[in-house]
Design an enzyme around this catalytic site. Structure first.
Site, short mmCIF file in Angstrom:
data_model
loop_
_atom_site.label_atom_id
_atom_site.label_comp_id
_atom_site.label_asym_id
_atom_site.label_seq_id
_atom_site.Cartn_x
_atom_site.Cartn_y
_atom_site.Cartn_z
CG ASN A 12 -1.73 1.06 1.24
OD1 ASN A 12 -1.83 1.91 0.27
ND2 ASN A 12 -2.78 1.05 2.21
NE ARG A 96 -6.23 1.60 -0.19
CZ ARG A 96 -6.12 2.91 0.37
NH1 ARG A 96 -5.19 3.38 1.10
NH2 ARG A 96 -7.16 3.30 0.62
CG HIS A 213 -14.06 2.43 6.41
ND1 HIS A 213 -13.28 1.12 6.10
CD2 HIS A 213 -13.24 3.21 6.48
CE1 HIS A 213 -12.02 1.53 6.34
NE2 HIS A 213 -11.88 2.70 6.57
NE ARG A 246 -9.93 12.92 2.65
CZ ARG A 246 -9.49 11.78 2.88
NH1 ARG A 246 -10.68 10.74 3.23
NH2 ARG A 246 -8.40 11.13 2.31
NE ARG A 289 -6.93 6.62 20.16
CZ ARG A 289 -6.18 5.63 19.27
NH1 ARG A 289 -5.76 4.57 19.83
NH2 ARG A 289 -5.69 6.11 18.16
CG ASN A 342 -10.91 0.53 18.47
OD1 ASN A 342 -10.83 -0.53 19.05
ND2 ASN A 342 -10.45 0.70 17.38
#
Ligand code: AMP
Length: 406
Positions: A12, A96, A213, A246, A289, A342
């Site tokens: 990638n 990728r 996602h 973004r 977080r 998470n």
């Protein structure tokens, strides 16, 4: 390819980075993983973890002038573990590639004509495809005899119907410049929608799934019977959800305003919307977080973080509503990537108040931490809400191996 060749190297390539994983497709085991950062600088850094040998993580610092130097350094690390790129066990290299346009609907073995076509797409993916092309050229130079496969981020979305893929702008202008909605993160949306069907004990053709996602980049997709029918990213990855840096959806007139009234240049507007907006623009942090920590700490700073969080959640809810309408019947909502896997508060807040749409989250289930796909909706919910960890490298390796071993 020899009969014993079951390994796939996944590459990638970013503009100044190279991420890699070596997998054995015999059992999908990861043999080594690593990352080269700051390629082209004096302080390039290679971090290599030899999972096959169980050895310790190794770090190398020092100038790596270009991707060729970086890949040579990676090859040397792999060779030191007995996993060299000259091994007859290496079946292929899977790359990728961010933008495959409309032409590449499937993983594709790379030859000169394919590379030329990927280059032709640079105008619609100026930030991504050049780095991917560099990675491909470098790997081909190192192992010209080995099959190299391009796995495109856009491929899964090429099934979108025209009414979802087209912008409502002048058709001739759009066609002349290949302006349409392509979507990205396709490898992840494909993998996660399939895994979600498996979690429900169903074939992908039997279920309608909304995949969220949510990483530093974020996108939603509506997947009907295994085929993508809509996705939130567009011509570029800028459209759609609020992301780490973004803006996501915005009135395009904001860009005219920034140029005409605020006197900003094209590049400054580009940088503002891609790098200085989203969560970081709203509150100064793009790590969920840290945003949660600030909210918990309270005060004025916490209120600023809370507003960023609320804007992020509001956009998510809008897409959940939109894709429920697009799909007609929703069987599952799947959360994935760094935030989706998470951040329990994000999942809870995004689904809160959507009982009318058959969606709910069970607090105890949502609090469980696990690397496995799992349901977080209450028993008997009309819509299954799930956390389904993504694995883009495994998907790229599987698609690559399937193509070269066919
Ligand atoms: P990705 O792009 O998928 O690697 O996701 C990266 C993002 O995931 C980070 O910027 C964080 O916002 C988020 N993230 C990672 N770990 C956690 C966590 N334990 N809790 C909340 N957010 C997390």
């Amino acid at each position: 390819m020899t009969a014993t060749a079951t390994r796939v190297l996944v590459l990638n390539s970013g503009s100044s980075s190279l991420k890699y994983q070596l997998l054995d497709m015999h059992d999908a085991a990861r043999l080594a993983v690593g990352l080269v950062e700051r390629i082209g600088e004096e302080t390039s850094r290679l971090v290599h973890t030899p999972l096959a040998t169980g050895g310790a993580k190794r770090e190398t610092e020092g100038a790596m002038a270009d991707h060729a130097a970086a890949l040579k350094a990676v090859a040397a690390e792999l060779a030191a573990d007995g996993l060299g790129l000259d091994s007859p066990q290496l079946a292929a290299i899977g790359h990728r590639v961010v933008h495959g346009g409309l032409k590449f609907t499937e993983p594709t073995v790379i030859d000169d004509a394919v590379l030329t076509e990927i280059e032709r797409l640079v105008p619609v993916a100026p930030l991504h495809n050049p780095a991917n092309i560099t990675g491909i050229r470098t790997a081909r130079a190192l192992r010209p005899d080995l099959p190299q496969v391009a796995v495109f981020d856009t491929a899964f979305h090429t099934t979108m119907p025209e009414h979802a893929a087209r912008y409502a702008i002048d058709v001739a202008t759009a066609d002349a410049h290949r302006i349409r909605r392509y979507g990205f993160h396709g490898t992840s949306h494909a993998y996660v929608s399939r895994k979600t069907a498996a979690l429900l004990g169903k074939d992908p053709s039997e279920v309608n799934v909304i995949v969220l996602h949510l990483g530093n980049g974020a996108s939603a997709s509506a997947v009907a019977g295994g085929r993508c029918v809509d996705t939130s990213m567009g011509l570029t990855p800028l459209e759609g959800l609020v992301m780490g840096t973004r803006s996501g959806d915005i009135d395009p007139a904001v860009t005219f305003h920034l140029k005409r009234v605020a006197g900003m240049s094209e590049d400054e507007v580009d940088e503002l919307l891609n790098k200085k907006s989203g969560l970081i623009g709203l509150c100064g942090d793009n790590d969920m977080r840290e945003i949660r920590r600030r909210i918990d700490a309270g005060g004025e700073d916490g209120a600023r973080a809370q507003l960023a969080f609320d804007i992020y959640i509001h956009r998510l809810k809008k897409y959940l509503g939109a894709y429920t309408a697009v799909l007609g019947r929703v069987d599952a909502v799947a959360f994935t990537a760094g935030v989706g896997e998470n951040a329990a508060p994000v999942r809870e807040a995004a689904i809160a108040g959507l009982a009318q749409m058959g969606m709910a989250v069970d607090a105890d289930r949502n609090a469980v931490r696990s690397d496995e796909p799992r349901l977080i909706s209450p028993e008997g919910s009309r819509v299954a809400v799930a956390v389904v960890p993504t694995d883009e490298e495994l998907e790229i390796a599987q698609q690559t191996y399937a193509l070269v071993s066919a």
